[in-house]
Scaffold this motif. Structure first.
Motif, short mmCIF file in Angstrom:
data_model
loop_
_atom_site.label_atom_id
_atom_site.label_comp_id
_atom_site.label_asym_id
_atom_site.label_seq_id
_atom_site.Cartn_x
_atom_site.Cartn_y
_atom_site.Cartn_z
N TYR A 13 15.48 9.84 40.50
CA TYR A 13 16.52 8.80 40.58
C TYR A 13 16.58 8.36 42.04
N ALA A 14 16.26 7.11 42.32
CA ALA A 14 16.16 6.64 43.71
C ALA A 14 16.78 5.26 43.86
N THR A 15 17.41 5.05 45.01
CA THR A 15 18.07 3.78 45.32
C THR A 15 17.20 2.98 46.27
N PHE A 16 17.09 1.66 46.01
CA PHE A 16 16.25 0.78 46.82
C PHE A 16 17.03 -0.44 47.27
N CYS A 17 16.78 -0.81 48.52
CA CYS A 17 17.23 -2.10 49.04
C CYS A 17 16.02 -2.73 49.72
N LEU A 18 15.47 -3.74 49.11
CA LEU A 18 14.23 -4.36 49.58
C LEU A 18 14.50 -5.60 50.40
N ASP A 19 13.78 -5.71 51.51
CA ASP A 19 13.89 -6.90 52.37
C ASP A 19 12.69 -6.89 53.30
N ALA A 40 20.40 -1.51 45.40
CA ALA A 40 21.57 -1.75 46.25
C ALA A 40 21.58 -3.23 46.60
N THR A 41 22.15 -4.02 45.72
CA THR A 41 22.14 -5.48 45.88
C THR A 41 23.22 -6.08 45.00
N ASP A 42 23.57 -7.32 45.29
CA ASP A 42 24.47 -8.07 44.42
C ASP A 42 23.70 -8.99 43.47
#
Length: 313
Positions: free
Chosen positions: A223-229, A288-290
Motif C-alpha cells: 500500500y503506497a501513496t504517490f504524488c506525481l509531478d 495524494a491529489t485533488d
C-alpha cells in the motif's frame, strides 16, 4: 514468473475532508481505473475516526459498474462488527461481483483517535487483535454454506448458516495489514499481506519472514501513496498538503510509518521497482491529489509501463 499487479484506492476519505460527499463519482473513478487497465480497486474503512463512505456498500455499487477488477478493502476493521453480519455482507458482495472480492483486514493502528472509535462502538481496544482472529475463523466456517458453530473468547454461536454463499468455495481471500509482531498472524492465517513499510529493505525482510513461516501461499502486496509531478519540489509540497489535511499530523511523522513517494513518474517507477524486487506482487496506489482522474491516467501511462511487470515467483 509472477505478474506485478496494480490497484487503485478510491478517495473515500479525501471526499469527506473536502466536503464533496459524492459516492457516484467514486463509482465512476472505479470504472475509469478498470478502463485504464488497473487490476483492482480498493476502499478504506473508518466510520468515526477518519469518516468516509461505507466500503462494502460502495463496493456493491462498484461491482455493478465494473466487470473485471478485483474489489478490495484497505483495510476493513472486523473487530468493530459481528462476524456473522460481516460474513454475510462479504459473502453477498463476492456473489454479486462474481468472485472478485479481496477482504483486506486489520486490527487498527494504535492511536488515540482509533482508540476513541473503538470506545464509541463499545469494543475494547486491547481486544482488537483477538477479535480479528476470531472473526476470520468464524467467517471461514460460515462461508462453507453449512450450519456451523463457533465458540471464542469474544464471539460464540451455534448452528448458524448464511446465504447466499460466496461465489468461491471457502470465501474471498483474506489479506492482512501489519508488520513486526503482526507478521506471525499473517503467516498463520492470511492469504495475502498488505503492509506499507517506508523502506524497501524492511519490506524485503518482512516478506521473507512470512514466506519462511507461512503454511499456505501468501500474496505479498504493498500500500503506497504517490504524488506525481515533473517538479519534485512541487510534488513534495503537494504531498505535504494532502497528507497533513488527511491525517491532521505532520508529513514527516506519517512518512516515517507509511510508504510514500513524491517526484517524477520516472523516479516513481524506479522507487517501486525496489519493492517489486523485494517481493511485492500487488501494488495498491493511493494518490495524494485533488484530481484523481488525471492521476489515474498519468500513473497508468507514465509509471506502470516502466515498472517490472514479470518477476520470479
Amino acid at each position: 514468473m509472477a505478474e506485478t499487479r496494480f490497484g487503485y484506492l478510491l478517495p473515500t476519505r479525501d471526499q469527506t475532508v473536502t466536503g464533496e460527499h459524492a459516492p457516484r463519482r467514486l463509482v465512476e473513478q472505479a470504472r475509469l481505473a478498470e478502463t485504464l487497465g488497473y487490476d483492482s480497486v480498493w476502499a478504506g474503512d473508518s466510520p468515526i475516526t477518519r469518516q468516509r463512505a461505507d466500503p462494502l456498500l460502495l463496493m456493491a455499487a462498484v461491482a455493478q459498474a465494473t466487470e473485471r477488477v478485483a474489489l478490495g478493502t484497505a483495510v476493513l476493521l472486523p473487530a468493530l462488527r459481528h462476524p456473522i453480519l460481516l460474513a454475510h455482507q462479504l459473502g453477498t458482495l463476492d456473489r454479486l461481483s462474481g468472485g472478485r472480492v479481496i477482504a483486506g483486514m486489520g486490527a487498527g493502528f494504535p492511536t488515540d483517535a482509533t482508540r476513541a472509535q473503538f470506545t464509541a462502538l463499545g469494543v475494547g481496544f486491547a481486544t482488537r487483535g483477538r477479535r480479528l482472529e476470531e472473526s476470520i475463523e468464524a467467517m471461514r466456517l460460515l462461508w462453507s454454506g453449512e450450519a456451523v458453530s463457533f465458540k471464542g473468547e469474544h464471539f460464540a454461536f451455534e448452528d448458524v448458516s448464511i446465504a447466499p454463499p460466496p461465489a468461491r468455495p471457502g470465501g474471498p481471500p483474506i489479506w492482512l495489514a501489519g508488520g513486526g509482531p503482526a507478521l506471525r498472524r499473517v503467516a498463520r492465517i492470511a492469504d495475502g499481506w498488505l503492509p506499507y513499510p517506508p523502506d524497501h529493505g524492511t519490506y524485503a525482510h518482512e516478506a521473507d519472514t512470512i514466506r519462511q513461516a507461512a503454511q499456505r501461499p501468501v500474496t505479498s502486496a504493498l500500500y503506497a501513496t504517490f504524488c506525481l509531478d515533473d517538479d519534485p519540489e512541487r510534488a513534495r509540497e503537494r504531498l505535504r498538503k494532502s497528507i497533513e489535511r488527511y491525517y491532521n499530523a505532520p508529513l514527516e511523522f506519517v512518512a516515517s510509518i507509511q510508504a510514500m513517494f513524491a517526484g517524477t513518474p520516472e523516479d516513481a517507477a524506479a522507487w517501486l521497482d525496489r519493492y517489486v524486487e523485494a517481493g511485492a506482487r500487488h501494488i495498491v496506489v493511493r494518490f495524494a491529489t485533488d484530481d484523481h482522474e488525471t492521476a489515474l491516467e498519468e500513473f497508468a501511462g507514465r509509471v506502470r509501463p516502466l515498472v517490472r511487470m514479470e518477476v520470479s515467483s
